[in-house]
Design an enzyme around this catalytic site. Structure first.
Site, PDB file in Angstrom:
ATOM      1  N   CYS A  78      13.801  11.250   6.569  1.00 40.25           N
ATOM      2  CA  CYS A  78      13.763  10.885   7.986  1.00 40.25           C
ATOM      3  C   CYS A  78      15.124  11.133   8.612  1.00 40.25           C
ATOM      4  CB  CYS A  78      13.369   9.427   8.124  1.00 40.25           C
ATOM      5  SG  CYS A  78      14.335   8.356   7.082  1.00 40.25           S
ATOM      6  N   GLU A 109       9.735  16.788  14.837  1.00 39.41           N
ATOM      7  CA  GLU A 109      10.090  16.599  13.426  1.00 39.41           C
ATOM      8  C   GLU A 109       9.292  17.591  12.570  1.00 39.41           C
ATOM      9  OE1 GLU A 109       8.871  12.905  11.490  1.00 39.41           O
ATOM     10  OE2 GLU A 109      10.893  12.723  10.679  1.00 39.41           O
ATOM     11  N   LYS A 115       0.867  -1.179   0.000  1.00 42.77           N
ATOM     12  CA  LYS A 115       0.000   0.000   0.000  1.00 42.77           C
ATOM     13  C   LYS A 115       0.905   1.231   0.000  1.00 42.77           C
ATOM     14  CE  LYS A 115      -1.453   3.097   2.613  1.00 42.77           C
ATOM     15  NZ  LYS A 115      -1.483   4.282   1.770  1.00 42.77           N
ATOM     16  N   GLU A 157       9.717   1.819  10.867  1.00 45.48           N
ATOM     17  CA  GLU A 157      10.781   2.805  10.639  1.00 45.48           C
ATOM     18  C   GLU A 157      10.116   4.164  10.710  1.00 45.48           C
ATOM     19  OE1 GLU A 157      13.921   2.253  10.335  1.00 45.48           O
ATOM     20  OE2 GLU A 157      13.875   0.089  10.063  1.00 45.48           O
TER      21      GLU A 157
HETATM   22  P1  NAD Z   1       2.577   8.796   7.432  1.00 50.07           P
HETATM   23  O1  NAD Z   1       2.797   8.149   8.743  1.00 50.07           O
HETATM   24  O2  NAD Z   1       1.543   9.848   7.344  1.00 50.07           O
HETATM   25  O3  NAD Z   1       2.183   7.707   6.324  1.00 50.07           O
HETATM   26  C1  NAD Z   1       3.011   6.584   6.039  1.00 50.07           C
HETATM   27  C2  NAD Z   1       2.136   5.496   5.411  1.00 50.07           C
HETATM   28  O4  NAD Z   1       1.253   4.970   6.417  1.00 50.07           O
HETATM   29  C3  NAD Z   1       1.227   5.996   4.276  1.00 50.07           C
HETATM   30  O5  NAD Z   1       1.157   5.019   3.267  1.00 50.07           O
HETATM   31  C4  NAD Z   1      -0.112   6.160   4.981  1.00 50.07           C
HETATM   32  O6  NAD Z   1      -1.212   6.087   4.105  1.00 50.07           O
HETATM   33  C5  NAD Z   1      -0.088   4.991   5.946  1.00 50.07           C
HETATM   34  N1  NAD Z   1      -0.975   5.120   7.108  1.00 50.07           N
HETATM   35  C6  NAD Z   1      -1.353   6.249   7.752  1.00 50.07           C
HETATM   36  N2  NAD Z   1      -2.170   5.946   8.788  1.00 50.07           N
HETATM   37  C7  NAD Z   1      -2.298   4.606   8.803  1.00 50.07           C
HETATM   38  C8  NAD Z   1      -3.006   3.687   9.642  1.00 50.07           C
HETATM   39  N3  NAD Z   1      -3.741   4.102  10.657  1.00 50.07           N
HETATM   40  N4  NAD Z   1      -2.896   2.374   9.383  1.00 50.07           N
HETATM   41  C9  NAD Z   1      -2.137   1.926   8.357  1.00 50.07           C
HETATM   42  N5  NAD Z   1      -1.461   2.748   7.525  1.00 50.07           N
HETATM   43  C10 NAD Z   1      -1.531   4.071   7.741  1.00 50.07           C
HETATM   44  O7  NAD Z   1       3.999   9.329   6.956  1.00 50.07           O
HETATM   45  P2  NAD Z   1       4.375  10.171   5.665  1.00 50.07           P
HETATM   46  O8  NAD Z   1       3.916  11.580   5.860  1.00 50.07           O
HETATM   47  O9  NAD Z   1       3.966   9.456   4.437  1.00 50.07           O
HETATM   48  O10 NAD Z   1       5.979  10.123   5.734  1.00 50.07           O
HETATM   49  C11 NAD Z   1       6.729  10.952   6.544  1.00 50.07           C
HETATM   50  C12 NAD Z   1       7.136  10.266   7.825  1.00 50.07           C
HETATM   51  O11 NAD Z   1       7.838   9.073   7.521  1.00 50.07           O
HETATM   52  C13 NAD Z   1       8.106  11.100   8.644  1.00 50.07           C
HETATM   53  O12 NAD Z   1       7.788  10.989  10.006  1.00 50.07           O
HETATM   54  C14 NAD Z   1       9.453  10.458   8.361  1.00 50.07           C
HETATM   55  O13 NAD Z   1      10.448  10.648   9.336  1.00 50.07           O
HETATM   56  C15 NAD Z   1       9.067   9.030   8.243  1.00 50.07           C
HETATM   57  N6  NAD Z   1      10.083   8.296   7.509  1.00 50.07           N
HETATM   58  C16 NAD Z   1      10.879   7.434   8.199  1.00 50.07           C
HETATM   59  C17 NAD Z   1      11.877   6.731   7.544  1.00 50.07           C
HETATM   60  C18 NAD Z   1      12.753   5.742   8.275  1.00 50.07           C
HETATM   61  O14 NAD Z   1      13.337   4.893   7.610  1.00 50.07           O
HETATM   62  N7  NAD Z   1      12.869   5.811   9.592  1.00 50.07           N
HETATM   63  C19 NAD Z   1      12.067   6.926   6.166  1.00 50.07           C
HETATM   64  C20 NAD Z   1      11.239   7.829   5.497  1.00 50.07           C
HETATM   65  C21 NAD Z   1      10.247   8.506   6.176  1.00 50.07           C
END
Ligand code: NAD
Length: 499
Positions: free
Chosen positions: A287, A388, A178, A253
């Site tokens: 991130c 963040e 997804k 992550e």
């Molecule tokens: P997000 O948490 O909003 O979304 C990530 C994914 O989770 C999306 O596909 C979203 O649709 C899905 N999602 C959201 N709510 C959900 C739920 N309740 N159940 C299941 N899936 C759900 O994050 P984002 O805005 O897409 O990305 C940015 C974040 O990701 C930042 O916090 C960043 O630090 C983090 N990030 C971490 C890493 C790492 O490797 N540690 C790498 C890249 C990004």
């Protein structure tokens, strides 16, 4: 710009392309100029259930394909990705917005992990050990787990799906992906190329849609054994709770609030280059972005003035233009969030040394562009130094000595990346030991991971797992210990044998 012919895309389930059961759709648009990239199925629980069923049934065959053969298909995929690198790079500059060089890097990550993990098909090492008993053979082997639900963010639209799917596949699992709603076309193209490379029907499936609908159903589906999520801390907590009832394996992550430490003996010009790249590359939407700079008081002023001057030279523009340094941020909500942190920083008493505003001149007004922002005189406890922001903003913090620098660097809830610029080998080694983070760079910024080492963080950045490297195999396999007794009689292990 909205094109007259907007292309429609579908879910890929069990080897077939199909619309969402509801027939509903959503649009993906470019953050640089509003261009419509495509229309995608807005899927729901029915679509997830179908994909999981396809993945579950494909697992029965895929797990039996010898791992070296699975690896051969992945080698083919790596070659297909190389062939498509330029096209995927160009698409990424439009759909996600990052600049050309970084978009190429994102695709390269996928190529690298695919080659690396394809080779794993001939390793997947277990252990053979001696036995306590005569005529008995002991070994342990990695076994695939089943259906993996991969939930990915938009900031590395090809790299992150590859970091999850490729190791899952070489280990013999099947996948339902997804992707993020902001970058569905890149994920779609990736899955299409997987099919072209020879990954059999049902082994990889993609279901587009929102986190609360598609993501949540995937997390709660009893037949999905592993959830691997990259996203925000808040999403991670929700997912972990939702997965608890089924005792799923959950690999998270999450966010970061990474710092670059610049000591009094550092090469300041080198540090400026490293900070600029780590703080404003990908418009700060990594991130591992350097959203804090912890500078020794002896170099603070020089560092500040050089950094501000360098940040002001960065050119904003669409990622596809050759001379763009900083692309747009992902969407309207992101630019509002980033700007709200400028206000928060100001209210808390930080100085806005440069930036702090939306960029709207000329064509920039068509997209979501935010000026590279540097906060000065930041106290480590301010919200701009703790939370963040996920945009082109970094906070300068002054410290008196090495111990304070380490304390400030560690004084946050996250533990992803860390960095120190110093020419003192003793300080470098102490930092390598004492920085509470999954990654530490010495004399480099906070970004630049390589695929054959573990990637991930401590504390609230995750839940103890790692992506990439050998560590990724632990997420996608379970250990089985096997004992073969060839003595021809019942031998009791030491714990059961009477004295
Ligand atoms: P997000 O948490 O909003 O979304 C990530 C994914 O989770 C999306 O596909 C979203 O649709 C899905 N999602 C959201 N709510 C959900 C739920 N309740 N159940 C299941 N899936 C759900 O994050 P984002 O805005 O897409 O990305 C940015 C974040 O990701 C930042 O916090 C960043 O630090 C983090 N990030 C971490 C890493 C790492 O490797 N540690 C790498 C890249 C990004």
């Amino acid at each position: 710009m909205v094109t007259t012919e907007t292309k429609s895309f579908q879910n890929y389930i069990g080897g077939e392309w199909m619309d969402a059961a509801s027939g509903e759709t959503f649009e993906s648009t470019s953050p640089a100029d509003g261009e419509t990239i495509g229309v995608f199925p807005k899927s729901g629980a029915d679509d997830v259930d179908r994909a999981v069923e396809a993945a579950k049934s494909a697992f029965e065959e895929w797990r039996l394909v010898p791992a070296p053969k699975r690896g051969e298909i992945l080698f083919q995929l790596a070659r297909v990705l190389e062939r498509e690198k330029a096209a995927l790079t160009d698409l990424m500059t439009h759909e996600m917005g990052k600049v050309k060089a970084e978009a190429g890097g994102d695709v390269q990550e996928a190529i690298d992990i695919t080659y690396y993990m394809a080779g794993e098909g001939r390793r997947l090492y277990g252990q053979t050990t001696p036995s306590e008993l005569r005529d008995k053979w002991n070994m342990s082997v990695r076994q695939p787990i089943g259906v993996v639900g991969a939930i990915t963010p938009w900031n590395f639209p090809i790299a992150i799906p590859s970091w999850k799917m490729i190791p899952a596949l070489v280990c013999g699992n099947t996948v339902v992906l997804k992707p993020a709603r902001d970058t569905p076309l890149l994920a779609e193209r990736f899955v299409e190329l997987m099919a072209e490379a020879g990954i059999p029907a049902g082994v990889v499936n993609i279901v587009h849609g929102g986190g609360g609908s598609v993501g949540d159903r995937l997390v709660r589906h009893p037949d999905v054994r592993v959830i691997t999520l990259t996203g925000s801390r808040e999403t991670g907590v929700e997912v972990l709770k939702a997965a608890a009832d089924n005792l799923k394996h959950v690999h998270l992550e999450l966010g970061g609030k990474n710092a670059v430490i610049v000591m009094d003996d550092a090469d300041v010009d080198l540090a400026v280059e490293g900070i600029l790249w780590s703080a404003f590359g990908t418009s700060g939407q990594r991130c591992t972005a350097a959203s804090r700079v912890i500078a020794h008081e002896a170099v603070y002023d020089a560092l500040q003035s050089k950094l501000v001057a360098a940040a002001e030279r960065l050119r904003l523009g669409p990622g596809w233009e050759d001379d763009t340094d900083v692309g747009p941020v992902i969407n309207k909500a992101a630019i509002e969030k980033i700007h709200s942190y400028t206000e928060i920083g100001r209210d808390e008493g930080a100085r806005i040394l440069t930036g702090g505003e939306v960029a709207t001149e000329g064509d920039l007004a068509k997209g979501f562009f935010y000026r590279p922002t540097i906060f000065g005189d930041v106290d480590p406890q301010m919200r701009v130094a703790q939370e963040e922001i996920f945009g082109p903003a970094t906070a300068l913090i002054k410290v008196r000595d090495f111990d304070e620098a380490i304390r400030v660097s560690n004084g946050i809830k996250y533990g992803l990346s860390s960095s120190i610029f110093t020419r003192d080998v003793n300080k470098a080694f102490r930092a390598m030991r004492d920085l509470e983070a999954g990654i530490t760079y010495v004399n480099a910024g906070t970004i630049g991971a390589e695929v054959h080492l573990p990637f991930g963080g401590t504390k609230d950045t995750g839940n103890g797992h790692r992506e990439a490297g050998q560590a990724a195999l632990d997420v996608f396999t379970e250990w089985k210990s096997i004992y073969v007794d060839y003595s021809g009689r019942l031998q009791k292990a030491q714990i059961d044998a009477a004295e």
